[in-house]
Scaffold this motif. Structure first.
Motif, mmCIF file in Angstrom:
data_model
loop_
_atom_site.group_PDB
_atom_site.id
_atom_site.type_symbol
_atom_site.label_atom_id
_atom_site.label_comp_id
_atom_site.label_asym_id
_atom_site.label_seq_id
_atom_site.Cartn_x
_atom_site.Cartn_y
_atom_site.Cartn_z
ATOM 1 N N LYS A 51 -42.005 29.181 -61.637
ATOM 2 C CA LYS A 51 -41.326 30.290 -62.305
ATOM 3 C C LYS A 51 -40.465 29.881 -63.488
ATOM 4 O O LYS A 51 -40.278 30.641 -64.415
ATOM 5 N N TYR A 62 -47.732 32.592 -52.386
ATOM 6 C CA TYR A 62 -48.249 33.959 -52.342
ATOM 7 C C TYR A 62 -49.729 33.922 -51.977
ATOM 8 O O TYR A 62 -50.492 33.134 -52.536
ATOM 9 N N PRO A 85 -45.347 33.783 -64.051
ATOM 10 C CA PRO A 85 -44.128 34.005 -63.280
ATOM 11 C C PRO A 85 -42.880 34.097 -64.153
ATOM 12 O O PRO A 85 -41.893 34.693 -63.751
ATOM 13 N N LYS A 91 -47.130 44.369 -62.926
ATOM 14 C CA LYS A 91 -45.885 43.633 -62.723
ATOM 15 C C LYS A 91 -45.810 43.132 -61.282
ATOM 16 O O LYS A 91 -46.282 43.781 -60.355
ATOM 17 N N PHE A 92 -45.218 41.958 -61.117
ATOM 18 C CA PHE A 92 -44.970 41.409 -59.793
ATOM 19 C C PHE A 92 -43.778 40.480 -59.904
ATOM 20 O O PHE A 92 -43.741 39.619 -60.783
ATOM 21 N N HIS A 93 -42.779 40.651 -59.049
ATOM 22 C CA HIS A 93 -41.578 39.815 -59.117
ATOM 23 C C HIS A 93 -41.803 38.524 -58.327
ATOM 24 O O HIS A 93 -41.853 38.538 -57.100
ATOM 25 N N PHE A 94 -41.962 37.425 -59.051
ATOM 26 C CA PHE A 94 -42.173 36.118 -58.427
ATOM 27 C C PHE A 94 -40.842 35.467 -58.085
ATOM 28 O O PHE A 94 -39.871 35.593 -58.826
ATOM 29 N N LYS A 151 -42.591 35.784 -66.900
ATOM 30 C CA LYS A 151 -42.476 37.179 -67.320
ATOM 31 C C LYS A 151 -42.642 38.168 -66.164
ATOM 32 O O LYS A 151 -42.601 39.376 -66.386
ATOM 33 N N ASN A 152 -42.863 37.652 -64.921
ATOM 34 C CA ASN A 152 -43.155 38.516 -63.772
ATOM 35 C C ASN A 152 -44.301 39.465 -64.108
ATOM 36 O O ASN A 152 -44.216 40.678 -63.926
ATOM 37 N N TRP A 153 -45.382 38.877 -64.606
ATOM 38 C CA TRP A 153 -46.497 39.654 -65.144
ATOM 39 C C TRP A 153 -47.815 39.062 -64.668
ATOM 40 O O TRP A 153 -47.964 37.854 -64.561
#
Length: 128
Positions: free
Chosen positions: A14, A74, A44, A65-68, A46-48
């Motif tokens: 990240k 994962y 990660p 979007k996904f919050h890493f 950009k959490n994209w």
């Protein structure tokens, strides 16, 4: 196989770089000029998450979007079938793209810019 699912776990880095993506490559066809492929990019920083057609100039065909979290594994699942592509992380659907021009091809994993992306427990199975 024309239709398959690739599953496994990924631990993206990240905090290393804005361009330090992990990639899951689908329908890679190196027999075509310059090759062609669809790539699911996990960024990660950009959490994209996005999907691109890398045949010639990169064309983004879907994103989400996904919050890493740092140092977190994962579960992922990517399926290609007929003209559709589906991608999920931790059993949450992130991308669904259809009406794609999917040729037959291989699959692969990729990390850009010497990143510390980690993959484990990779399996590939045929979808009937």
């Amino acid at each position: 196989w024309a239709n398959y699912r690739i599953t496994g776990e990924v631990c993206p880095d990240k905090h290393s770089s804005i361009d330090n993506d992990a990639g899951i490559l689908l329908r890679v066809n190196s027999d075509e000029p310059f090759g062609s492929r669809y790539t699911i990019c996990l960024n990660p920083f950009k959490n994209w998450i996005g999907c691109a057609n890398d045949h010639g100039p990169k064309q983004w065909i879907g994103h989400g979007k996904f919050h890493f979290l740092r140092n977190t594994w994962y579960r992922f699942s990517a399926s290609v079938h007929d003209s559709c592509l589906d991608f999920s992380l931790n059993d949450h659907s992130i991308l669904h793209c259809d009406h794609l021009l999917l040729s037959h091809g291989k699959f692969g994993l990729e990390a850009w810019n010497k990143g510390t992306q980690k993959f484990k427990d990779i399996t590939v199975s045929k979808i009937p």
